[in-house]
Design a protein around this motif. Structure first.
Motif, PDB file in Angstrom:
ATOM      1  N   ALA A   1     -27.348  21.103  -7.440  1.00 43.15           N
ATOM      2  CA  ALA A   1     -27.122  20.372  -6.189  1.00 43.15           C
ATOM      3  C   ALA A   1     -27.524  21.237  -4.992  1.00 43.15           C
ATOM      4  N   LYS A   2     -27.223  22.536  -5.100  1.00 40.82           N
ATOM      5  CA  LYS A   2     -27.553  23.468  -4.015  1.00 40.82           C
ATOM      6  C   LYS A   2     -29.067  23.567  -3.858  1.00 40.82           C
ATOM      7  N   ARG A   3     -29.734  23.680  -5.021  1.00 41.14           N
ATOM      8  CA  ARG A   3     -31.194  23.791  -5.003  1.00 41.14           C
ATOM      9  C   ARG A   3     -31.827  22.497  -4.453  1.00 41.14           C
ATOM     10  N   PHE A   4     -31.228  21.370  -4.842  1.00 36.23           N
ATOM     11  CA  PHE A   4     -31.733  20.067  -4.390  1.00 36.23           C
ATOM     12  C   PHE A   4     -31.632  19.991  -2.853  1.00 36.23           C
ATOM     13  N   ALA A   5     -30.462  20.386  -2.344  1.00 37.71           N
ATOM     14  CA  ALA A   5     -30.241  20.331  -0.890  1.00 37.71           C
ATOM     15  C   ALA A   5     -31.263  21.210  -0.165  1.00 37.71           C
ATOM     16  N   ALA A   6     -31.537  22.393  -0.744  1.00 35.45           N
ATOM     17  CA  ALA A   6     -32.520  23.297  -0.127  1.00 35.45           C
ATOM     18  C   ALA A   6     -33.904  22.655  -0.105  1.00 35.45           C
ATOM     19  N   ASP A   7     -34.244  21.964  -1.207  1.00 38.25           N
ATOM     20  CA  ASP A   7     -35.546  21.287  -1.281  1.00 38.25           C
ATOM     21  C   ASP A   7     -35.659  20.166  -0.247  1.00 38.25           C
TER      22      ASP A   7
END
Lengths: 339, 269
Positions: free
Chosen positions: A82-88
């Motif tokens: 989820a964190k990586r998704f938000a960064a993307d």
């Protein structure tokens, strides 16, 4: 035109179109192309939900389910994704897509671009190439009408039902009253889909989501799958839309023929085929079911398995081996699959 | 007939004539159907009876005019049919009956097409489709099954096919392609192979006009295959076959395409 296709995949598709003699390679290219495009779409829809402040708690689980190692993804895996998704999303690697844009969305398949609501055409191409991947698009009807309104220069549109699933399915792709989407895994799943909905139906179509069933029950037996399907079939049996034609008369034979060929790409005995495809042939419907019910609930079976096998042998789609097994010839290398 | 007695007799007579005409139309006996309808319709339309037409009779007059126009169209041609359809349209508009209005607009589009007024035909056809879609929106607003649009999708498909033909005739091939793609998707979704065969034929014609020959050939061949599978009559199958031949004759460069010759060579009905 809104396209979701990376340039590399476009090149792969063109290469297969230029030399259409290897169906299994073309199949993989098509599956990869659609997986990428529909995954991008699911990402875009999820990003849009987040940016509009909608609740997405349960959605993370199904969104990353196919990426996670076997079993239920744990909380740390989901948090990290989820964190990586938000960064993307922040870095614009994932572009938000509003549901209202779905009607104008273009997907690349062999032969050119099609709209998302041309799901029957997409599935037909997958089927003809021997792929088990299918697209279950719930709101296709509404998207088509919205597209029509736009073509006529009208403004506004129907509220969009943005639910869809794309992934590999079991060999049983149809029964007497309609298609069955029995998803083994879900490569791409719309964030608008209810994570608790392990099985559902729309129009005359049945959707079984094995990944969700596995989340709920651990391992899923064949019996459990069969009962889930029969439960959904009971809903579809009641679907009597006045303007729908008869699935059994229209496309059952074609759908089942391709399912059968797909099953016997690896040669199999007729008995095995019969067991695997018992839903397709309605063998589970008692012979006098309609009589007992007092009305024409089940349409007559368009063709028995042995008759279908004979006709496919005549067409050169399959052949009988000396040991009695049946083998598909349709997608042998060197046989032209396009146009 | 301006007394109370005539008011009471008008409705049953109209009902009887519609009932009889329906049976005769099913047998394509347009002459007898017209004879059955005419007295009841003329009486209902008579000015002196206007005050006695109740709501039910007025609503029955719409379908009666529709049938009468159809008979006129078949027996005497578009000029005669136009009058009945225009009367019906006026009635449908005054009743605010969207589907009936759409239906008369569709018929008037066919009349204008037969009369060679392509622009008028196009206008009527577009208005008809817009009315039909608006009707769908009203029904959805009333809470009918979500995800399934409960209006006559097949009739809409026929109207859209007509619109695509008109776009073709007026050289608007891109618009024709857009509309036909929509009708095709719709036909596939609702398993309407009968309409699909015709739509694929029109897609073939449109693709040839746009120079997309290999796609065009594929559509024609698919159309022939579906019509044959459906057991459609030889005239329907011949239409697609002939159109394919005409297109290949008109666009000889198509045969130089490898895809086209491959499709023709490998075609198995």
């Amino acid at each position: 035109m809104i396209s979701l296709l990376p340039p590399q995949i476009e090149e792969d598709i063109r290469a297969e179109e230029a030399n259409p003699l290897n169906a299994s390679r073309a199949r993989m290219v098509l599956e990869a192309a659609l997986s990428t495009q529909l995954r991008t779409l699911a990402d875009g829809l999820l990003a849009d939900m987040i940016l509009r402040g909608q609740q997405v708690e349960g959605t993370w689980l199904q969104h990353f389910l196919s990426d996670s190692p076997a079993g239920r993804p744990d909380a740390s895996f989901l948090a990290e994704r989820a964190k990586r998704f938000a960064a993307d999303v922040v870095q614009r690697r994932i572009r938000p897509i509003e549901p209202s844009h779905l009607a104008a969305l273009d997907l690349r398949i062999f032969g050119g671009y099609v709209k998302l609501w041309e799901d029957c055409r997409i599935n037909s191409q997958l089927r003809r190439l021997g792929s088990g991947f299918r697209l279950a698009l719930v709101g296709g009807n509404g998207l088509t009408v919205n597209s029509l309104r736009r073509s006529l220069g009208q403004t506004g549109g129907l509220p969009v039902d943005a639910r869809f699933i794309f992934g590999p399915t079991e060999y049983t792709g149809s029964w007497l009253l309609g298609p069955i989407f029995n998803f083994i895994t879900e490569v791409s799943v719309s964030p608008y889909l209810d994570v608790n909905g392990a099985c559902f139906n729309f129009e005359n179509k049945i959707v079984i989501r094995q990944p969700i069933l596995r989340l709920l029950f651990g391992e899923v037996s064949r019996l459990q799958l069969a009962t889930s399907q029969i439960h959904e079939m009971s809903h579809v049996s009641g679907f009597r839309a006045p303007h729908f034609g008869s699935y059994a008369q229209a496309t059952w034979e074609e759908d089942t023929s391709y399912d059968l060929c797909r099953l016997v790409e690896e040669p199999r005995q007729l008995g095995e085929v019969e067991r695997e495809m018992f839903m397709n042939f309605g063998n589970w419907v008692p012979e006098n079911a309609n009589e007992k019910l007092g009305y024409e609930h089940f349409p007559p079976l368009p063709k028995k398995l042995v008759d279908l096998v004979d006709s496919l042998c005549d067409k050169g789609w399959i052949r009988r081996l000396e040991d009695g097994r049946i083998e598909a010839l349709l997608w042998k290398e060197g046989r032209r699959w396009w146009p | 007939m301006s007394d109370e007695g005539s008011q009471a007799s008008m409705l049953p007579q109209l009902l009887r004539s519609i009932d009889e005409a329906q049976k005769l139309l099913a047998r394509r006996d347009y002459k007898s159907a017209r004879e059955a309808l005419l007295p009841g319709v003329l009486e209902a339309l008579d000015d002196k009876n206007r005050d006695f037409l109740d709501e039910v009779a007025v609503r029955l007059l719409g379908p009666a005019l529709h049938m009468l126009g159809t008979c006129d169209f078949e027996l005497e041609g578009p000029d005669e049919a136009r009058e009945a359809f225009e009367l019906g349209l006026g009635l449908a508009v005054s009743l605010q009956d969207e589907l009936l209005t759409a239906s008369f607009l569709h018929e008037l589009s066919l009349v204008a097409y037969k009369q060679g007024n392509l622009d008028e035909a196009l206008r009527f056809c577009k208005e008809s489709i817009e009315k039909a879609i608006d009707n769908a929106f009203v029904e959805i607003g009333q809470g009918l099954t979500p995800g399934y649009i409960d209006f006559d999708l097949n009739q809409l498909g026929v109207n859209l096919n007509q619109l695509a033909v008109l776009y073709q005739e007026t050289g608007k091939f891109d618009q024709a392609l857009d509309i036909l793609t929509i009708v095709r998707a719709h036909c596939e979704r609702v398993y309407n192979l009968e309409l699909l065969g015709g739509v694929l034929n029109e897609l073939g014609m449109t693709c040839f006009a746009l120079g997309r020959y290999s796609e065009g050939v594929r559509y024609f061949l698919e159309s022939i295959k579906i019509k044959a599978k459906q057991g459609q009559n030889s005239a329907a199958i011949a239409k697609s076959t002939l159109n394919l031949q005409v297109c290949l004759a008109n666009y000889p460069e198509a045969l130089r395409s490898e895809d086209v010759s491959q499709s023709l060579k490998e075609y198995r009905p």
